[in-house]
Design a protein around this motif. Structure first.
Motif, PDB file in Angstrom:
ATOM      1  N   LEU A   4       0.840  -1.197   0.000  1.00 28.28           N
ATOM      2  CA  LEU A   4       0.000   0.000   0.000  1.00 28.28           C
ATOM      3  C   LEU A   4       0.878   1.251   0.000  1.00 28.28           C
ATOM      4  O   LEU A   4       1.932   1.284   0.657  1.00 28.28           O
ATOM      5  CB  LEU A   4      -0.913   0.012   1.225  1.00 28.28           C
ATOM      6  CG  LEU A   4      -2.096  -0.968   1.219  1.00 28.28           C
ATOM      7  CD1 LEU A   4      -2.735  -1.025   2.597  1.00 28.28           C
ATOM      8  CD2 LEU A   4      -3.125  -0.575   0.162  1.00 28.28           C
ATOM      9  N   LEU A   5       0.453   2.252  -0.743  1.00 30.95           N
ATOM     10  CA  LEU A   5       1.139   3.544  -0.823  1.00 30.95           C
ATOM     11  C   LEU A   5       2.504   3.476  -1.514  1.00 30.95           C
ATOM     12  O   LEU A   5       3.287   4.419  -1.424  1.00 30.95           O
ATOM     13  CB  LEU A   5       1.301   4.167   0.579  1.00 30.95           C
ATOM     14  CG  LEU A   5       0.006   4.484   1.318  1.00 30.95           C
ATOM     15  CD1 LEU A   5       0.281   4.931   2.743  1.00 30.95           C
ATOM     16  CD2 LEU A   5      -0.795   5.565   0.577  1.00 30.95           C
ATOM     17  N   THR A   6       2.773   2.401  -2.221  1.00 31.96           N
ATOM     18  CA  THR A   6       4.026   2.318  -2.980  1.00 31.96           C
ATOM     19  C   THR A   6       3.839   2.738  -4.435  1.00 31.96           C
ATOM     20  O   THR A   6       4.791   2.714  -5.209  1.00 31.96           O
ATOM     21  CB  THR A   6       4.601   0.887  -2.939  1.00 31.96           C
ATOM     22  OG1 THR A   6       3.671  -0.022  -3.548  1.00 31.96           O
ATOM     23  CG2 THR A   6       4.883   0.450  -1.506  1.00 31.96           C
ATOM     24  N   GLY A   7       2.623   3.107  -4.827  1.00 38.29           N
ATOM     25  CA  GLY A   7       2.337   3.540  -6.185  1.00 38.29           C
ATOM     26  C   GLY A   7       0.956   4.133  -6.278  1.00 38.29           C
ATOM     27  O   GLY A   7       0.185   4.128  -5.310  1.00 38.29           O
ATOM     28  N   LYS A   8       0.619   4.641  -7.472  1.00 35.57           N
ATOM     29  CA  LYS A   8      -0.663   5.324  -7.682  1.00 35.57           C
ATOM     30  C   LYS A   8      -1.765   4.321  -7.979  1.00 35.57           C
ATOM     31  O   LYS A   8      -1.593   3.424  -8.798  1.00 35.57           O
ATOM     32  CB  LYS A   8      -0.521   6.289  -8.855  1.00 35.57           C
ATOM     33  CG  LYS A   8      -1.744   7.149  -9.109  1.00 35.57           C
ATOM     34  CD  LYS A   8      -1.481   8.132 -10.241  1.00 35.57           C
ATOM     35  CE  LYS A   8      -2.714   8.993 -10.516  1.00 35.57           C
ATOM     36  NZ  LYS A   8      -2.454   9.957 -11.621  1.00 35.57           N
ATOM     37  N   PRO A   9      -2.933   4.468  -7.314  1.00 34.68           N
ATOM     38  CA  PRO A   9      -4.059   3.573  -7.607  1.00 34.68           C
ATOM     39  C   PRO A   9      -4.561   3.740  -9.036  1.00 34.68           C
ATOM     40  O   PRO A   9      -4.224   4.708  -9.732  1.00 34.68           O
ATOM     41  CB  PRO A   9      -5.124   3.996  -6.594  1.00 34.68           C
ATOM     42  CG  PRO A   9      -4.367   4.685  -5.501  1.00 34.68           C
ATOM     43  CD  PRO A   9      -3.223   5.366  -6.187  1.00 34.68           C
ATOM     44  N   GLU A  10      -5.394   2.786  -9.463  1.00 36.46           N
ATOM     45  CA  GLU A  10      -6.020   2.824 -10.781  1.00 36.46           C
ATOM     46  C   GLU A  10      -6.787   4.138 -10.961  1.00 36.46           C
ATOM     47  O   GLU A  10      -7.617   4.509 -10.119  1.00 36.46           O
ATOM     48  CB  GLU A  10      -6.967   1.627 -10.919  1.00 36.46           C
ATOM     49  CG  GLU A  10      -8.037   1.750 -11.970  1.00 36.46           C
ATOM     50  CD  GLU A  10      -7.502   1.881 -13.379  1.00 36.46           C
ATOM     51  OE1 GLU A  10      -8.150   2.562 -14.187  1.00 36.46           O
ATOM     52  OE2 GLU A  10      -6.436   1.297 -13.666  1.00 36.46           O
ATOM     53  N   PRO A  11      -6.516   4.906 -12.041  1.00 31.98           N
ATOM     54  CA  PRO A  11      -7.146   6.227 -12.224  1.00 31.98           C
ATOM     55  C   PRO A  11      -8.669   6.199 -12.252  1.00 31.98           C
ATOM     56  O   PRO A  11      -9.316   7.158 -11.801  1.00 31.98           O
ATOM     57  CB  PRO A  11      -6.578   6.696 -13.565  1.00 31.98           C
ATOM     58  CG  PRO A  11      -5.274   5.988 -13.707  1.00 31.98           C
ATOM     59  CD  PRO A  11      -5.481   4.645 -13.065  1.00 31.98           C
ATOM     60  N   THR A  12      -9.273   5.131 -12.774  1.00 34.34           N
ATOM     61  CA  THR A  12     -10.737   5.107 -12.874  1.00 34.34           C
ATOM     62  C   THR A  12     -11.425   5.004 -11.526  1.00 34.34           C
ATOM     63  O   THR A  12     -12.624   5.277 -11.417  1.00 34.34           O
ATOM     64  CB  THR A  12     -11.206   3.943 -13.774  1.00 34.34           C
ATOM     65  OG1 THR A  12     -10.675   2.714 -13.276  1.00 34.34           O
ATOM     66  CG2 THR A  12     -10.750   4.146 -15.210  1.00 34.34           C
ATOM     67  N   SER A  13     -10.704   4.605 -10.489  1.00 35.91           N
ATOM     68  CA  SER A  13     -11.318   4.478  -9.161  1.00 35.91           C
ATOM     69  C   SER A  13     -10.486   5.166  -8.084  1.00 35.91           C
ATOM     70  O   SER A  13     -10.604   4.844  -6.901  1.00 35.91           O
ATOM     71  CB  SER A  13     -11.502   2.997  -8.796  1.00 35.91           C
ATOM     72  OG  SER A  13     -10.267   2.310  -8.846  1.00 35.91           O
ATOM     73  N   ILE A  14      -9.669   6.145  -8.479  1.00 34.90           N
ATOM     74  CA  ILE A  14      -8.727   6.733  -7.521  1.00 34.90           C
ATOM     75  C   ILE A  14      -9.441   7.521  -6.424  1.00 34.90           C
ATOM     76  O   ILE A  14      -8.997   7.517  -5.265  1.00 34.90           O
ATOM     77  CB  ILE A  14      -7.678   7.609  -8.243  1.00 34.90           C
ATOM     78  CG1 ILE A  14      -6.545   7.963  -7.274  1.00 34.90           C
ATOM     79  CG2 ILE A  14      -8.311   8.846  -8.861  1.00 34.90           C
ATOM     80  CD1 ILE A  14      -5.345   8.585  -7.956  1.00 34.90           C
ATOM     81  N   ALA A  15     -10.544   8.187  -6.726  1.00 35.34           N
ATOM     82  CA  ALA A  15     -11.246   8.960  -5.697  1.00 35.34           C
ATOM     83  C   ALA A  15     -11.761   8.035  -4.596  1.00 35.34           C
ATOM     84  O   ALA A  15     -11.591   8.306  -3.398  1.00 35.34           O
ATOM     85  CB  ALA A  15     -12.393   9.750  -6.318  1.00 35.34           C
TER      86      ALA A  15
END
Length: 319
Positions: free
Chosen positions: A129-140
């Motif tokens: 967790l927190l080692t990269g950016k989440p999937e843009p379509t569900s980032i919020a």
């Protein structure tokens, strides 16, 4: 949870009409728990801090199952990101803060596999967790859930009590899911799509993406079993957050074939590759949960069959 979860414990299930909350409510009713507390939205707006604080002051629950929140599929997440992050953050802040002030003994908070980086070693272990950016379509949605998870850990750290238990289940499905083909999650939406196509005699169903992404699915009753295992364990012995998943995934194409088999749809499937796939794979590393003696009891096909049976009884218009 010896001494904390008894048949007369005051248990508040937030979101008792939804997928996860209703599974807990069914269990507690079936097992004879005597003081189950539930409220619908009309009587308690969880985004209203004053209402939530008054509710906790009056009801003084001992255990909270925090299953309320705004959820949806890829279309909903892309279309209404402000709603997803705002509503979930408000609900989480209000319930967790009020639970702390009211002296709640244990609170289960449900994170999401959407919290993990889009590009992540598989299966996904909690320390990634927190080692990269989440999937843009569900980032919020993912960021809201990350914040709720960190809130739980922060309260535990600051006050020296393991009262708040953030868990990360993978894609949960079952009774009381959202079967809408646009706003629902993939499995329930597929049940609706293929059932409707069968009823209409449609020769073909078009689905989003390539069908290649892989997902892990957890039946709601199995999630209840995992959380009960956690509630019966010394919280100081649990490294949090903790993943909950059966340990097996399937491609969306394989999932669609399973659903067509259960539903009895004999038509064809076309894949619209101009639409997004989302994350390429989301398989949780659930070894720590399984080391506590828990394992999923429901196979994916059996779970789909039970979910479809519920759908037929509760969501279909009479013929």
């Amino acid at each position: 949870m010896a001494g904390n979860l008894e048949k007369n414990s005051r248990i508040y299930v937030a979101g008792h009409r939804g997928l996860i909350g209703s599974a807990f409510a069914r269990y507690f009713h079936a097992e004879g728990y005597q003081n189950l507390i539930v409220r619908d939205h009309a009587s308690l707006d969880l985004t209203d801090a004053g209402q939530v604080q008054s509710f906790f002051d009056e009801q003084r629950p001992e255990v909270v199952v925090m299953a309320a929140g705004k959820v949806g599929g890829i279309v909903e997440n892309k279309t209404y990101p402000a709603d997803f992050i705002t509503q979930n953050l408000a609900i989480q802040l209000n319930i967790i803060r009020s639970a702390h002030l009211a002296g709640v003994k244990r609170l289960i908070f449900f994170g999401s596999s959407c919290m993990y980086p889009r590009e992540c070693t598989q299966p996904m272990a909690e320390d990634t967790l927190l080692t990269g950016k989440p999937e843009p379509t569900s980032i919020a949605y993912g960021m809201a859930k990350l914040t709720g998870t960190q809130m739980c850990l922060s309260y535990n750290q600051q006050y020296g009590q393991g009262r708040f238990l953030p868990v990360i289940p993978n894609s949960v499905y079952g009774a009381n899911d959202n079967f809408d083909p646009v706003s629902g999650h993939v499995l329930s939406a597929l049940i609706n799509r293929f059932h409707t196509a069968k009823q209409n005699g449609s020769a073909q169903v078009t689905l989003w993406g390539s069908g290649s992404p892989r997902r892990e699915f957890l039946y709601s009753d199995d999630l209840v079993g995992a959380c009960l295992t956690l509630l019966q364990t010394d919280p100081d012995s649990i490294a949090l957050p903790i993943n909950i998943g059966p340990g097996e995934d399937v491609s969306i194409k394989e999932l669609a074939e399973l659903v067509t088999d259960v539903v009895g749809y004999a038509g064809g499937i076309e894949w619209d590759t101009t639409k997004p796939d989302g994350s390429p794979r989301k398989l949780l590393e659930s070894a720590r949960m399984k080391a506590m003696g828990w394992s999923a009891k429901t196979t994916l096909k059996d779970g789909i069959r039970q979910t479809y049976d519920w759908y037929l009884r509760n969501r279909c218009e009479p013929a």
